[in-house]
Motif scaffolding. Sequence first.
Motif, PDB file in Angstrom:
ATOM      1  N   GLN A   1       6.657  40.649  68.500  1.00 39.97           N
ATOM      2  CA  GLN A   1       5.649  40.029  67.505  1.00 39.97           C
ATOM      3  C   GLN A   1       5.189  39.301  68.008  1.00 39.97           C
ATOM      4  O   GLN A   1       5.067  38.091  68.784  1.00 39.97           O
ATOM      5  N   ALA A   2       3.536  39.430  68.020  1.00 39.74           N
ATOM      6  CA  ALA A   2       2.445  37.915  67.625  1.00 39.74           C
ATOM      7  C   ALA A   2       3.512  37.495  66.949  1.00 39.74           C
ATOM      8  O   ALA A   2       3.390  37.485  66.023  1.00 39.74           O
TER       9      ALA A   2
ATOM     10  N   LYS B   1       0.163  36.240  71.782  1.00 39.40           N
ATOM     11  CA  LYS B   1      -0.929  37.116  70.784  1.00 39.40           C
ATOM     12  C   LYS B   1      -0.685  38.638  71.820  1.00 39.40           C
ATOM     13  O   LYS B   1      -0.424  38.698  72.718  1.00 39.40           O
ATOM     14  N   PRO B   2      -1.365  39.638  70.930  1.00 37.89           N
ATOM     15  CA  PRO B   2      -1.535  41.001  71.983  1.00 37.89           C
ATOM     16  C   PRO B   2      -2.373  41.116  73.032  1.00 37.89           C
ATOM     17  O   PRO B   2      -1.832  42.005  74.137  1.00 37.89           O
ATOM     18  N   GLU B   3      -2.929  39.887  73.023  1.00 37.48           N
ATOM     19  CA  GLU B   3      -3.759  39.852  74.461  1.00 37.48           C
ATOM     20  C   GLU B   3      -2.995  39.303  75.761  1.00 37.48           C
ATOM     21  O   GLU B   3      -2.970  39.365  76.885  1.00 37.48           O
TER      22      GLU B   3
ATOM     23  N   THR C   1      -0.301  41.084  76.406  1.00 36.09           N
ATOM     24  CA  THR C   1       0.307  42.311  77.054  1.00 36.09           C
ATOM     25  C   THR C   1      -0.104  42.525  78.504  1.00 36.09           C
ATOM     26  O   THR C   1      -0.761  42.186  78.764  1.00 36.09           O
TER      27      THR C   1
ATOM     28  N   VAL D   1       3.061  42.630  73.454  1.00 32.43           N
ATOM     29  CA  VAL D   1       3.086  41.566  71.935  1.00 32.43           C
ATOM     30  C   VAL D   1       2.394  42.741  71.358  1.00 32.43           C
ATOM     31  O   VAL D   1       1.617  43.232  71.072  1.00 32.43           O
ATOM     32  N   SER D   2       3.572  42.737  70.561  1.00 33.96           N
ATOM     33  CA  SER D   2       2.879  43.892  68.960  1.00 33.96           C
ATOM     34  C   SER D   2       2.316  43.018  67.595  1.00 33.96           C
ATOM     35  O   SER D   2       2.288  42.003  67.590  1.00 33.96           O
ATOM     36  N   SER D   3       1.121  43.994  67.184  1.00 33.52           N
ATOM     37  CA  SER D   3       0.022  43.164  66.423  1.00 33.52           C
ATOM     38  C   SER D   3       1.027  43.074  64.989  1.00 33.52           C
ATOM     39  O   SER D   3       1.920  43.567  64.022  1.00 33.52           O
TER      40      SER D   3
END
Length: 116
Positions: free
Chosen positions: A13-14, A85-87, A89, A114-116
């Motif tokens: 997770q984020a 962070k999701p970015e 990924t 990475v999930s938000s």
Amino acid sequence: QVQLVESGGGLVQAGGSLILSCTVSRSIYFNKMGWYRQAPVKQRELVATIRPGDYTNYADDVKGRFTLSRDGAKNAFDLQMTDLKPEDTGVYYCNLVAWGGSDEYWGQGTQVTVSS
């Protein structure tokens, strides 16, 4: 022949953390070791590199969050990733450029999501 084997990717997770490890199949004098990543529909980009003397270089967007270190005794180098962070990924690849620069090696890649 030198082989690089990555481990440690996964889903987080984020705000979470992961450690990616790259093990080199044999001891080798290196010019540069590091990690690169490739997100969907994007080009592979540098994340972090380390040179002899443990001089490190980081992409601007990971500075302060990622730490690259190496363990000479284990022929390995790790990427500690925090505050993900999701970015972030993408598929992460470890890379080694042998001393002299003529030989370059890549790992097979490990997925980080990475999930938000």
